[in-house]
Design a protein around this motif. Sequence first.
Motif, mmCIF file in Angstrom:
data_model
loop_
_atom_site.group_PDB
_atom_site.id
_atom_site.type_symbol
_atom_site.label_atom_id
_atom_site.label_comp_id
_atom_site.label_asym_id
_atom_site.label_seq_id
_atom_site.Cartn_x
_atom_site.Cartn_y
_atom_site.Cartn_z
ATOM 1 N N UNK A 261 0.829 -1.206 0.000
ATOM 2 C CA UNK A 261 0.000 0.000 0.000
ATOM 3 C C UNK A 261 0.859 1.251 0.000
ATOM 4 N N UNK A 262 0.423 2.272 -0.680
ATOM 5 C CA UNK A 262 1.114 3.559 -0.728
ATOM 6 C C UNK A 262 0.689 4.379 0.479
ATOM 7 N N UNK A 263 1.519 4.334 1.520
ATOM 8 C CA UNK A 263 1.169 5.003 2.778
ATOM 9 C C UNK A 263 0.931 6.497 2.629
ATOM 10 N N UNK A 264 1.859 7.251 2.006
ATOM 11 C CA UNK A 264 1.635 8.683 1.854
ATOM 12 C C UNK A 264 0.361 9.016 1.089
ATOM 13 N N UNK A 265 0.068 8.230 0.049
ATOM 14 C CA UNK A 265 -1.146 8.498 -0.725
ATOM 15 C C UNK A 265 -2.391 8.257 0.115
ATOM 16 N N UNK A 266 -2.354 7.168 0.893
ATOM 17 C CA UNK A 266 -3.497 6.887 1.767
ATOM 18 C C UNK A 266 -3.657 7.974 2.820
ATOM 19 N N UNK A 267 -2.543 8.474 3.339
ATOM 20 C CA UNK A 267 -2.620 9.537 4.346
ATOM 21 C C UNK A 267 -3.194 10.811 3.764
ATOM 22 N N UNK A 268 -2.854 11.104 2.474
ATOM 23 C CA UNK A 268 -3.403 12.293 1.835
ATOM 24 C C UNK A 268 -4.895 12.157 1.608
ATOM 25 N N UNK A 269 -5.332 10.931 1.327
ATOM 26 C CA UNK A 269 -6.751 10.710 1.058
ATOM 27 C C UNK A 269 -7.576 10.742 2.340
ATOM 28 N N UNK A 270 -6.926 10.477 3.448
ATOM 29 C CA UNK A 270 -7.618 10.469 4.739
ATOM 30 C C UNK A 270 -7.048 11.560 5.635
ATOM 31 N N UNK A 271 -7.671 11.750 6.788
ATOM 32 C CA UNK A 271 -7.171 12.768 7.722
ATOM 33 C C UNK A 271 -5.869 12.317 8.370
ATOM 34 N N UNK A 272 -5.738 10.990 8.577
ATOM 35 C CA UNK A 272 -4.552 10.450 9.244
ATOM 36 C C UNK A 272 -4.095 9.182 8.532
ATOM 37 N N UNK A 273 -2.932 8.684 8.929
ATOM 38 C CA UNK A 273 -2.384 7.459 8.359
ATOM 39 C C UNK A 273 -2.465 6.330 9.378
ATOM 40 N N UNK A 274 -1.896 5.155 9.010
ATOM 41 C CA UNK A 274 -1.876 4.021 9.937
ATOM 42 C C UNK A 274 -0.605 4.010 10.779
ATOM 43 N N UNK A 275 0.128 5.108 10.786
ATOM 44 C CA UNK A 275 1.372 5.229 11.535
ATOM 45 C C UNK A 275 1.084 5.724 12.949
ATOM 46 N N UNK B 139 -1.447 -1.283 11.890
ATOM 47 C CA UNK B 139 -0.800 -0.118 12.484
ATOM 48 C C UNK B 139 0.709 -0.282 12.399
ATOM 49 N N UNK B 140 1.395 0.780 12.039
ATOM 50 C CA UNK B 140 2.849 0.772 11.977
ATOM 51 C C UNK B 140 3.384 1.626 13.113
ATOM 52 N N UNK B 141 4.051 0.999 14.091
ATOM 53 C CA UNK B 141 4.618 1.735 15.219
ATOM 54 C C UNK B 141 6.010 2.237 14.843
ATOM 55 N N UNK B 142 6.235 3.515 15.035
ATOM 56 C CA UNK B 142 7.539 4.125 14.775
ATOM 57 C C UNK B 142 8.069 4.662 16.100
ATOM 58 N N UNK B 143 9.162 4.065 16.587
ATOM 59 C CA UNK B 143 9.735 4.448 17.873
ATOM 60 C C UNK B 143 10.737 5.584 17.671
ATOM 61 N N UNK B 144 10.553 6.672 18.387
ATOM 62 C CA UNK B 144 11.399 7.866 18.273
ATOM 63 C C UNK B 144 12.165 8.053 19.581
ATOM 64 N N UNK B 145 13.481 8.067 19.510
ATOM 65 C CA UNK B 145 14.350 8.160 20.684
ATOM 66 C C UNK B 145 14.696 9.632 20.954
ATOM 67 N N UNK B 146 14.136 10.213 22.024
ATOM 68 C CA UNK B 146 14.334 11.641 22.297
ATOM 69 C C UNK B 146 15.528 11.932 23.185
ATOM 70 N N UNK B 147 16.078 10.903 23.853
ATOM 71 C CA UNK B 147 17.155 11.076 24.837
ATOM 72 C C UNK B 147 16.746 12.050 25.944
ATOM 73 N N UNK B 148 15.445 12.172 26.169
ATOM 74 C CA UNK B 148 14.934 13.031 27.233
ATOM 75 C C UNK B 148 15.029 14.511 26.952
ATOM 76 N N UNK B 149 15.359 14.892 25.698
ATOM 77 C CA UNK B 149 15.529 16.305 25.356
ATOM 78 C C UNK B 149 14.192 16.919 24.945
ATOM 79 N N UNK B 150 13.770 18.012 25.590
ATOM 80 C CA UNK B 150 12.488 18.630 25.243
ATOM 81 C C UNK B 150 12.409 19.050 23.783
ATOM 82 N N UNK B 151 13.512 19.591 23.247
ATOM 83 C CA UNK B 151 13.476 20.039 21.858
ATOM 84 C C UNK B 151 13.310 18.870 20.893
#
Length: 358
Positions: A48-62, A96-108
Motif C-alpha cells: 500500500x502507498x502510505x503517503x497516498x493513503x494519508x493524503x486521502x484520509x485525515x490520518x495514516x496508519x502510523x 498499524x505501523x509503530x515508529x519508535x522515536x528516541x528523544x534522549x529526554x531532550x524537550x526540543x
Amino acid sequence: MAVTLAEVAAHAGVSPATVSRVLNGGYPVAGGTRTRVEQAVEELGYVANGPARALAAATSDLVGVLVHDVADSFFGILAGSLQSALAPTGQGDPRRLAVVCNTEGAPEAELAYLTLLEGQRAGGVVLTGGAVEEPGHTAALAARVTRMADAGAPVVLCGRPPLPVPAALPVATVMFDDRGGAFRLAEHLLSLGHRRIAYVAGPPGLSTTRERLGGHREALRRHDPALPEACEPLTVHAGFERSAGYDATRELLRRGAPFTAVAAANDTVATGVAAALREAGLCIPGDVSVAGFDDLPVCVDTAPALTTVRVPLREAGLLAAQLVTGRKPLPPGGITTLPTELMVRGSTAPPPHEGSRP
C-alpha cells in the motif's frame, strides 16, 4: 512497476473497494473474500502507498511512540508491549505501523519528533516517560498535542502527568502511582529500623523525579517530622544510568555522613549503587541495604536479588495501544492511574548495630 490496487482486485475477482476494505480493516468482509484478497496481495507483492493513503484520509496508519532511551529496559519493555499490542489481532482489525522515536529526554527533540509525525499525518502518538516540567516546554507541548488531536490523531501520555488540553479532545493519560510506590518503599526501610536513608534521585525538573522523591520524603515525614531534613544531606540528584548511581554513591561516601540504606531512582541506578558500595568494601545488605524502582528483569538476577517497586510496564503498553487505536474508550476525565507494588527481596535487611560501617 508497482502493483496497483486494481490489479489486486482483478486477481482476486473482487472490486477495488473490497480490496480497500480488507486492507484498511474495520469493515465486515466475508471470510472467503478476505482470504482471496490476502492471497492476491501476497502473490502479487502488493504494498500500500502510505503517503497516498494519508493524503486521502485525515490520518495514516502510523503511530509514533516517543521514548527517552530505547536502550533502557524501562522503555524497551514499554515500547515492546505497545508495539505488540498495535499489531492486527484478527479479522477486521486495522494495520498499524509503530515508529519508535528516541528523544534522549531532550524537550526540543520531543517537539521536533511531534512535528515530523504531524507532517506524516500520524494516526496516533504515545509519549512515554517523565515529562520535563518547564512552563515554556509544557505550553509548547500542549499546543502541539492539541493540534494533532484536533486533527483526528489520538494522543496518549504514558507515565507522565496530563497536559492542559481541551477536555473534548482524544487525549488520554496513563499514569503510574510513583508517589505511592516510593512511599511504601521508604516505609519498608523504616520498618526495618533504618533512619539514615540515602536517596539517589533522578534529574531535577522531571515529573518522575518529583513524584518518587515526594513519596519518599512523605514517608519519612510521617514517621518523624524531623527525618526529611536530617536525610537531606544524603540526597543526590543524578541521571537514570548505572554510571550515575555509581558516581552518586561515591559522592555520598566522600561526604562522610553515615547511612544504612540507599534508595535509588530506578533499578539501573541501583546496580551502580551496589557496585560502588562493594568497591568500598561494604556488604549488601549486611552493611548497607539497597533498593531500586521499576522491577526490571535484572532485579531477580542481582546478588542479592533487589528489593524494588514494580511498575506495570507491559500493562501500560497494552492499555496505551488500546487507547491510541480507539479499541478502548477514554476513561472518565481521560486519566488512568496504574498501581505500583512493593517487591521485597534480599537486598534489604535491618541496619547494622550502631558503630558499624559505613
